[in-house]
Motif scaffolding. Structure first.
Motif, PDB file in Angstrom:
ATOM      1  N   ILE A  40       0.859  -1.191   0.000  1.00  0.00           N
ATOM      2  CA  ILE A  40       0.000   0.000   0.000  1.00  0.00           C
ATOM      3  C   ILE A  40       0.890   1.233   0.000  1.00  0.00           C
ATOM      4  N   PRO A  41       0.728   2.141  -0.984  1.00  0.00           N
ATOM      5  CA  PRO A  41       1.599   3.321  -1.042  1.00  0.00           C
ATOM      6  C   PRO A  41       1.373   4.263   0.141  1.00  0.00           C
ATOM      7  N   LYS A  42       2.469   4.771   0.698  1.00  0.00           N
ATOM      8  CA  LYS A  42       2.375   5.751   1.781  1.00  0.00           C
ATOM      9  C   LYS A  42       2.127   7.144   1.207  1.00  0.00           C
ATOM     10  N   ARG A  43       1.600   8.023   2.067  1.00  0.00           N
ATOM     11  CA  ARG A  43       1.310   9.415   1.715  1.00  0.00           C
ATOM     12  C   ARG A  43       0.390   9.510   0.492  1.00  0.00           C
ATOM     13  N   ARG A  44      -0.481   8.534   0.378  1.00  0.00           N
ATOM     14  CA  ARG A  44      -1.505   8.525  -0.666  1.00  0.00           C
ATOM     15  C   ARG A  44      -2.843   8.158  -0.031  1.00  0.00           C
ATOM     16  N   LEU A  45      -3.930   8.383  -0.789  1.00  0.00           N
ATOM     17  CA  LEU A  45      -5.265   8.019  -0.315  1.00  0.00           C
ATOM     18  C   LEU A  45      -5.658   6.705  -0.987  1.00  0.00           C
ATOM     19  N   THR A  46      -5.762   5.655  -0.184  1.00  0.00           N
ATOM     20  CA  THR A  46      -6.118   4.330  -0.707  1.00  0.00           C
ATOM     21  C   THR A  46      -7.514   3.961  -0.229  1.00  0.00           C
ATOM     22  N   VAL A  47      -8.383   3.596  -1.164  1.00  0.00           N
ATOM     23  CA  VAL A  47      -9.748   3.185  -0.833  1.00  0.00           C
ATOM     24  C   VAL A  47      -9.857   1.667  -0.981  1.00  0.00           C
ATOM     25  N   PHE A  48     -10.437   1.018   0.033  1.00  0.00           N
ATOM     26  CA  PHE A  48     -10.647  -0.432   0.023  1.00  0.00           C
ATOM     27  C   PHE A  48     -12.126  -0.693  -0.260  1.00  0.00           C
ATOM     28  N   THR A  49     -12.401  -1.440  -1.303  1.00  0.00           N
ATOM     29  CA  THR A  49     -13.782  -1.726  -1.692  1.00  0.00           C
ATOM     30  C   THR A  49     -14.005  -3.233  -1.680  1.00  0.00           C
ATOM     31  N   GLY A  50     -15.234  -3.619  -1.961  1.00  0.00           N
ATOM     32  CA  GLY A  50     -15.597  -5.038  -1.981  1.00  0.00           C
ATOM     33  C   GLY A  50     -16.945  -5.230  -1.327  1.00  0.00           C
ATOM     34  N   VAL A  51     -17.586  -6.343  -1.632  1.00  0.00           N
ATOM     35  CA  VAL A  51     -18.911  -6.602  -1.060  1.00  0.00           C
ATOM     36  C   VAL A  51     -18.806  -6.669   0.460  1.00  0.00           C
ATOM     37  N   SER A  52     -19.931  -6.464   1.115  1.00  0.00           N
ATOM     38  CA  SER A  52     -19.954  -6.513   2.575  1.00  0.00           C
ATOM     39  C   SER A  52     -19.536  -7.896   3.053  1.00  0.00           C
ATOM     40  N   GLY A  53     -18.554  -7.943   3.965  1.00  0.00           N
ATOM     41  CA  GLY A  53     -18.073  -9.223   4.474  1.00  0.00           C
ATOM     42  C   GLY A  53     -16.933  -9.818   3.682  1.00  0.00           C
ATOM     43  N   SER A  54     -16.354  -9.018   2.739  1.00  0.00           N
ATOM     44  CA  SER A  54     -15.277  -9.551   1.895  1.00  0.00           C
ATOM     45  C   SER A  54     -13.917  -9.510   2.576  1.00  0.00           C
ATOM     46  N   GLY A  55     -13.789  -8.796   3.692  1.00  0.00           N
ATOM     47  CA  GLY A  55     -12.526  -8.764   4.422  1.00  0.00           C
ATOM     48  C   GLY A  55     -11.861  -7.407   4.474  1.00  0.00           C
ATOM     49  N   LYS A  56     -12.571  -6.344   4.077  1.00  0.00           N
ATOM     50  CA  LYS A  56     -11.976  -4.999   4.066  1.00  0.00           C
ATOM     51  C   LYS A  56     -11.548  -4.569   5.473  1.00  0.00           C
ATOM     52  N   SER A  57     -12.485  -4.642   6.419  1.00  0.00           N
ATOM     53  CA  SER A  57     -12.175  -4.232   7.798  1.00  0.00           C
ATOM     54  C   SER A  57     -11.144  -5.156   8.436  1.00  0.00           C
ATOM     55  N   SER A  58     -11.170  -6.439   8.055  1.00  0.00           N
ATOM     56  CA  SER A  58     -10.194  -7.386   8.602  1.00  0.00           C
ATOM     57  C   SER A  58      -8.771  -6.985   8.206  1.00  0.00           C
ATOM     58  N   LEU A  59      -8.610  -6.499   6.974  1.00  0.00           N
ATOM     59  CA  LEU A  59      -7.290  -6.100   6.501  1.00  0.00           C
ATOM     60  C   LEU A  59      -6.870  -4.742   7.074  1.00  0.00           C
ATOM     61  N   VAL A  60      -7.778  -3.767   7.002  1.00  0.00           N
ATOM     62  CA  VAL A  60      -7.410  -2.394   7.357  1.00  0.00           C
ATOM     63  C   VAL A  60      -7.402  -2.186   8.869  1.00  0.00           C
ATOM     64  N   PHE A  61      -8.482  -2.563   9.537  1.00  0.00           N
ATOM     65  CA  PHE A  61      -8.596  -2.301  10.977  1.00  0.00           C
ATOM     66  C   PHE A  61      -7.957  -3.393  11.826  1.00  0.00           C
ATOM     67  N   ASP A  62      -8.310  -4.672  11.501  1.00  0.00           N
ATOM     68  CA  ASP A  62      -7.888  -5.772  12.371  1.00  0.00           C
ATOM     69  C   ASP A  62      -6.451  -6.224  12.121  1.00  0.00           C
ATOM     70  N   THR A  63      -5.865  -5.787  11.008  1.00  0.00           N
ATOM     71  CA  THR A  63      -4.477  -6.178  10.726  1.00  0.00           C
ATOM     72  C   THR A  63      -3.541  -4.970  10.797  1.00  0.00           C
ATOM     73  N   ILE A  64      -3.714  -4.006   9.891  1.00  0.00           N
ATOM     74  CA  ILE A  64      -2.766  -2.871   9.813  1.00  0.00           C
ATOM     75  C   ILE A  64      -2.881  -1.966  11.038  1.00  0.00           C
ATOM     76  N   ALA A  65      -4.093  -1.457  11.312  1.00  0.00           N
ATOM     77  CA  ALA A  65      -4.262  -0.535  12.444  1.00  0.00           C
ATOM     78  C   ALA A  65      -4.003  -1.233  13.774  1.00  0.00           C
ATOM     79  N   ALA A  66      -4.443  -2.482  13.908  1.00  0.00           N
ATOM     80  CA  ALA A  66      -4.286  -3.202  15.173  1.00  0.00           C
ATOM     81  C   ALA A  66      -2.812  -3.458  15.485  1.00  0.00           C
ATOM     82  N   GLU A  67      -2.017  -3.837  14.474  1.00  0.00           N
ATOM     83  CA  GLU A  67      -0.597  -4.101  14.718  1.00  0.00           C
ATOM     84  C   GLU A  67       0.153  -2.814  15.041  1.00  0.00           C
TER      85      GLU A  67
END
Length: 797
Positions: A40-67
């Motif tokens: 994921i590029p730094k100092r850029r705006l990255t949007v994560f899309t996908g159907v509900s329940g596809s794993g967006k929050s798991s990647l962004v919140f539960d993995t990157i932000a949590a670590e």
């Protein structure tokens, strides 16, 4: 040495520090992610899309932000870490290039009765300092203007021993001036309790007279009363003497011994006030809230007139304005008032306060007031309020993580939110956004699309790149990105009308409107225009009305779709009937639980300041039930296998054959109708996304009996592809004879409506009026309102 340093600075090659320009994720397996690897590029705006329940929050919140948060916590001393939550390392092989992450999610703000917009953003703290310095008459320090601080005074004496039989007694006194109204204790409201809703006074204590939730049977709450020794258990309550009645209702706390256990007896009224009435109504469980609505009448405090403040705090003014007046103003008006203050002695304070208030206006919340209870804010309003403190921050190279910042925003307001996200990026920050709205996806520098499906069918990266690349990618998001709902050629005819007359809740200005029945009605308008006030504040919530609001469903790791929807009960009864045993055996929270892990399926090992370790239970192998229970079968499956089924498979399983269970099948049909066919029955609620929780709640309420359904932003958390399924569900509800009223900003829902009620023209005191009533086609043709302009642009008219 000096020359060498200069030469290094002038070196034409890139500095090694500049090579760390991506966040590298390798082998992420949190929740349903399947070995996701991505840069994921730094100092850029990255949007994560996908159907509900596809794993967006798991990647962004539960993995990157949590670590990121876990690594920051580890920099503190072991002593401080003991007071912090123990965060487990996410299931991921490598995480490189992380920066400090600030997560701004949709979670409602604290719902304590004394928590307001002002207290949550430090604006109140600055106002209190301002009035303590400039207010006349001067009444004391900032605490004198705080409705969370009570006035206290005390005096006494103590003896000083100076040795050799020399002692001296010294007198001391202490006083603190607070701003709390003593009558309502800073809540702004007082409660009057209807005793007939608490108990049946014709019964005695031995006849279980209480009608209060949890006050049943032989539980400890009731036993403390019946076995306290203060009352004759066989005597009807209505025959109590004056003293017995006082002890029953109002007695001060006193120690009593029940079955050899020391407990505290307290009168019924103060006990209820502490257990139920001290909580914000919005945070209560539904059955508790229903009881409180029946038994308790909340009225504005007559002493402070709802301001929460003491008369002394209200007597100090700057010009003609006291602190209660300032907090009651709309924030945009308060910002103008502060701008007019010219006092060099508090100039830094005024500058900071001015910036905070201007940030509210800039973010589209200028219509709020500082005395608004934080528990009444919508998810979108709460998220934007949390953004306030970050807008003027001098920090750079921070990773900001947002969860659907467009929630609750009218199309007119989304551009403003987009500008704020771009501002954060342009200061040198990395901005990660989970989003479904095409308007926000359009501003992304980089797009990551997860899927292809939801749950076990998702968890992989289907596309990453530019917006143009997404359009051409053929993914579910790419195919639906340019979807536009058509205005219906014909609309249904109403079968009646729900009359609202003189509605004046919050900012409504005496609104008169007829809400048609038997059709799909959409109530819309810019954020703060009065939609929720009109619908929730004016439509009676009697037995014929089923209201589904935005309050989040709560659940522990033991809760799952089966327990939340009530599906677990008919399943347990079916197993019990087929095997001739008790239903409680088939509950992992009751008799059937594995004794080693107590039905959790995992064993948690507490390692003090280190993260807790969860290991699958070796006894039950993570199935949660003891071995003897798993020998009982229904249709060839044991209870753990049934709970591991997806909804679609379970719907077929309970629909026919030996396992046919109509009560279970009906609930499963509703879950499939709202697009949750992929969820497993035993999946913990803590692993569900916001959109999945919203639809789970919708499926549960679809079973309620009522002729009118009121839905508050049902598209929250829904992917573009899921919105079409929701529209089909709304159509089926209307075609079955129901009336559906939807508060919504999504243009696809507006275009699909039979009737639109548009409020505005602005927010706060600039709104609260009906600016349009009619069909979507009429609204597009007239283009007389902001909603009309955006809907016309959406359908390409």
């Amino acid at each position: 040495m000096s020359k060498a340093t200069t030469a290094d600075r002038q070196s034409p090659g890139p500095h090694v520090a500049d090579s760390h320009d991506v966040i590298r994720v390798h082998g992420a397996r949190e929740n349903n992610l399947r070995d996701v690897s991505i840069e994921i590029p730094k100092r850029r705006l990255t949007v994560f899309t996908g159907v509900s329940g596809s794993g967006k929050s798991s990647l962004v919140f539960d993995t990157i932000a949590a670590e990121s948060q876990r690594l920051i916590n580890e920099t503190y001393s072991a002593f401080l870490q003991g007071f912090m939550p123990n965060l487990a390392r996410p299931e991921v092989d490598v995480l490189d290039g992380l920066t400090t992450a600030i997560a701004v999610d949709q979670q409602r703000m604290g719902s304590d009765p004394r928590s307001t917009v002002g207290t949550a953003t430090d604006a109140n703290a600055m106002l209190r300092i301002l009035f303590s310095r400039l207010g006349t008459p001067h009444i004391g320090p900032p605490g004198a203007f705080s409705f969370n601080t009570a006035s206290v005074s005390a005096s006494g004496g103590f003896t000083v021993d100076r040795g050799a039989d020399k002692t001296r007694t010294e007198k001391v006194s202490f006083s603190r001036t607070g701003g709390m109204c003593t009558h309502c204790e800073g809540r702004g409201t007082v409660s009057d309790i209807d005793l007939t809703e608490l108990y049946d006074d014709s019964k005695s204590l031995s006849e279980d007279p209480f009608t209060i939730p949890t006050y049943t049977g032989d539980g400890w709450v009731v036993r403390v009363i019946t076995e306290s020794g203060f009352f004759d258990k066989e005597k009807p309550i209505r025959e109590y003497t004056k003293k017995e009645r006082h002890d029953f209702l109002y007695r001060e706390p006193v120690k009593v011994k029940i079955s050899g256990v020391n407990l505290t007896y307290e009168g019924l009224i103060p006990k209820l006030q502490k257990s139920f009435l001290s909580k914000d109504r919005e945070s209560m469980q539904p059955h508790i809230r229903a009881f409180v609505d029946r038994a308790v009448t909340f009225t504005r405090c007559p002493d402070c007139d709802g301001t929460r403040l003491s008369e002394l705090a209200r007597s100090s003014k700057i010009g003609e304005v006291n602190i209660a007046d300032a907090c009651a103003m709309e924030i945009r008006d308060l910002a103008e008032w502060v701008r007019g203050l010219d006092e060099p002695s508090v100039a830094p304070l005024l500058t900071k306060l001015q910036h905070t208030l201007d940030s509210f206006v800039e973010i589209g919340l200028g219509y709020l007031s500082l005395d608004r209870s934080s528990g009444t804010l919508s998810g979108g309003e709460a998220q934007r309020t949390k953004m306030i403190r970050h807008l003027g921050s001098s920090l750079t190279d921070v990773t900001y993580v947002f969860d659907e910042p467009s929630i609750g925003l009218h199309p007119h307001d989304i551009q403003r939110m987009n500008n704020l996200l771009l501002r954060l990026r342009d200061k040198g920050n990395t901005v990660l956004v989970v989003e479904h709205k095409p308007e926000t996806i359009a501003i992304a520098d980089h797009v990551v699309d997860l899927g292809p499906g939801a749950g076990t069918a998702g968890g992989t990266v289907c596309f990453e790149g530019t917006l143009e690349g997404l359009r051409a990618s053929g993914t579910v998001t790419g195919r639906h990105l340019d979807d536009r709902a058509k205005i219906k050629a014909t609309v249904r005819k109403p079968t009646g009308a729900l009359e609202i007359r003189g509605a004046s809740a919050n900012n409504l200005q005496g609104v008169d409107v007829d809400v048609p029945l038997g059709v799909l009605t959409v109530v819309t308008g810019v954020a703060g225009s009065g939609k929720s006030s009109l619908v929730h504040g004016s439509i009676p919530t009697d037995e014929g009305v089923v209201a589904i609001d935005q309050t989040p469903i709560r659940g522990s790791r033991r809760s799952n779709p089966a327990t939340y929807t009530g599906l677990a009960d008919p399943i347990r009864k079916a197993f019990a009937k087929a095997n001739g045993v008790k239903p409680a055996l088939f509950s992992a929270n009751s008799e059937g639980a594995c004794p080693t892990c107590n039905g959790a399926g995992v064993i948690y090992t507490d390692l003090a300041i280190m993260q807790s370790v969860a290991t699958p239970c070796e006894e039950c192998e993570g199935r949660r039930f003891e071995a003897s229970v798993l020998e009982y079968r229904l249709g060839g499956r044991d209870i753990s296998e049934v709970l591991a089924m997806p909804v679609t498979e379970a719907e077929e399983f309970f629909g026919s054959g030996e396992a046919r269970t109509p009560a279970a099948h009906k609930i499963l049909e509703r879950l499939a109708d709202v697009g949750l066919g992929y969820l497993t029955l035993g999946q913990p609620l803590t692993t569900l996304s916001g959109g999945e929780r919203q639809r789970l709640k919708l499926a549960t309420h679809m079973g309620d009996k009522g002729g009118v359904y009121v839905l508050d932003e049902p598209t929250t958390g829904l992917h573009l592809a899921d919105v079409e399924q929701l529209l089909g569900l709304l159509d089926r509800l209307v075609d079955s004879g129901k009336s559906v009223i939807v508060i919504e900003h999504h243009q696809a829902v507006m275009a699909h409506a039979d009737w639109i009620i548009d409020l505005g023209p602005g927010a706060g005191h600039d709104g609260g009026r009906i600016v349009f009533e009619g069909t979507p086609a009429d609204l597009v043709e007239a283009r007389s309102t902001l909603t009309g302009e955006h809907l016309a642009a959406y359908v390409g008219a």
